[in-house]
Write a protein that holds these residues in place. Structure first.
Motif, PDB file in Angstrom:
ATOM      1  N   LEU A 170      -3.265  -0.524  10.320  1.00 37.77           N
ATOM      2  CA  LEU A 170      -3.534   0.723   9.779  1.00 37.77           C
ATOM      3  C   LEU A 170      -3.972   1.680  10.738  1.00 37.77           C
ATOM      4  O   LEU A 170      -3.647   2.752  10.592  1.00 37.77           O
ATOM      5  CB  LEU A 170      -4.762   0.290   8.847  1.00 37.77           C
ATOM      6  N   ARG A 230      -7.062   9.667   3.731  1.00 36.54           N
ATOM      7  CA  ARG A 230      -8.042   8.354   3.098  1.00 36.54           C
ATOM      8  C   ARG A 230      -8.689   7.832   4.116  1.00 36.54           C
ATOM      9  O   ARG A 230      -8.441   7.660   5.240  1.00 36.54           O
ATOM     10  CB  ARG A 230      -6.744   7.747   2.694  1.00 36.54           C
ATOM     11  N   LEU A 253       0.832  -1.380  -0.049  1.00 36.04           N
ATOM     12  CA  LEU A 253      -0.011   0.082   0.122  1.00 36.04           C
ATOM     13  C   LEU A 253       0.812   1.229   0.095  1.00 36.04           C
ATOM     14  O   LEU A 253       0.561   2.124  -0.726  1.00 36.04           O
ATOM     15  CB  LEU A 253      -0.912  -0.008   1.191  1.00 36.04           C
ATOM     16  N   VAL A 268      -9.400   3.664  -0.820  1.00 37.80           N
ATOM     17  CA  VAL A 268      -8.196   2.510  -0.785  1.00 37.80           C
ATOM     18  C   VAL A 268      -9.200   1.431  -0.566  1.00 37.80           C
ATOM     19  O   VAL A 268      -9.989   1.309   0.305  1.00 37.80           O
ATOM     20  CB  VAL A 268      -7.273   2.692   0.159  1.00 37.80           C
ATOM     21  N   VAL A 316      -9.714   3.669   4.214  1.00 37.44           N
ATOM     22  CA  VAL A 316      -9.232   2.393   3.815  1.00 37.44           C
ATOM     23  C   VAL A 316     -10.262   1.238   4.035  1.00 37.44           C
ATOM     24  O   VAL A 316     -10.915   1.350   5.002  1.00 37.44           O
ATOM     25  CB  VAL A 316      -8.028   1.710   4.251  1.00 37.44           C
TER      26      VAL A 316
END
Length: 321
Positions: free
Chosen positions: A163, A145, A112, A198, A147
């Motif tokens: 994450l 972002r 990623l 994402v 995800v």
């Protein structure tokens, strides 16, 4: 005790082969000069099969092994094994979950970051001698972002935990909402794609997920969308992905898996906004050794009469036949 004959379709990790040879009588189909003669002579004696994702075990192969009791597969995914045919024959199928979870999750995060920050492209830029003439262009970012994780199983959860440290919003889609999970749940994949930019693909392969990430899902991600796949190439409609990348429907992709491995579409190879890896999610010395040991441990436990250690749900084991 009578030696137990084990079949290996292709060469596996050296540690697996040496451990199997030390405990059983190992037969290698890939070394047989005449496969047909091999099956006629050796096939009726085979009681165990050791394999990996690159060597499919279909109904026809199972039919050629009339005394087969167990298929021990290296990998968490087992969509290349016909578990239905195995279940009909009372054959147990095992895989290697858990021991590769952290490795694949680490790789997913690395892929990623490599995709969004263009790490391989910047490396090539430097090596080509461009830096003295001009600095590398600014890249997209992970900042701000959201995800989305397709498949919040063992590996999906491990990715989500990592994450959290990046301070990004996390959402997921699966067959059902998971109890005790605080991430936003979306009952449809399209709904997830509309809510994120994402998409991390970590779902199992097989007929139920083939082509699940299609043109509509890719379009919903939007022009800043990124797709990262560390699961199975079959889950993404590869033609739709290529078209979306070429048209700018999405921003980029990081792919560790492909529909027809080891063959990768030349259109993907030609693109600069795609990061491509040769299916190396669990491919560290440490983790492959642990996976190989679990393959051998499953075979050993079965033939010692203790039952399989990690059977797949499709071939549940209760008592040894």
């Amino acid at each position: 005790m009578q030696p137990v004959d084990i079949l290996m379709l292709k060469a596996m990790h050296p540690g697996v082969m040496s451990a199997v040879e030390a405990r059983f009588t190992l037969h290698r189909l890939d070394l047989a000069p005449d496969p047909e003669a091999f099956f006629q002579e050796i096939g009726p004696r085979i009681r165990g099969l050791a394999t990996g994702a690159q060597a499919p075990v279909d109904r026809a192969l199972i039919a050629r092994l009339p005394t087969l009791e167990i298929v021990a597969s290296l990998g968490v995914g087992y969509d290349t094994i016909d578990t239905g045919a195995a279940r009909e024959r009372g054959i147990v199928v095992t895989h290697t979950p858990d021991v590769l979870t952290d490795e694949v999750a680490d790789l997913a995060l690395g892929l990623l970051l490599a995709t969004v920050r263009q790490i391989p492209q910047a490396d090539r830029y430097l090596r080509a001698g461009h830096w003295p003439r001009q600095t590398y262009p600014l890249t997209p970012t992970l900042r701000g972002r959201t995800v989305g994780i397709l498949g919040l199983g063992r590996i999906g959860r491990a990715i989500a935990t990592r994450l959290e440290g990046f301070g990004v919003a996390i959402a997921y889609h699966g067959r059902r909402r998971q109890p005790g999970v605080a991430y936003d749940y979306h009952p449809t994949l399209l709904g997830l794609a509309e809510a994120v930019n994402v998409l991390l693909v970590v779902a199992p392969g097989g007929p139920e997920t083939t082509g699940l990430v299609d043109a509509a899902v890719l379009e919903a991600l939007g022009p800043q969308g990124l797709v990262v796949n560390v699961a199975r190439g079959s889950i993404i409609d590869e033609a739709a992905l290529i078209q979306a990348l070429q048209a700018g429907t999405i921003l980029g992709a990081g792919l560790d898996v492909f529909a027809r491995e080891p063959h990768v579409p030349p259109e993907l190879i030609a693109m600069e906004h795609v990061v491509l890896l040769p299916h190396v999610g669990s491919a560290s010395v440490h983790t492959r050794a642990a996976m190989g040991k679990l393959v051998v441990d499953n075979l050993t436990a079965w033939f010692d009469g203790r039952g399989p250690l990690t059977p797949v749900p499709e071939t549940p084991w209760t008592t040894r036949p």
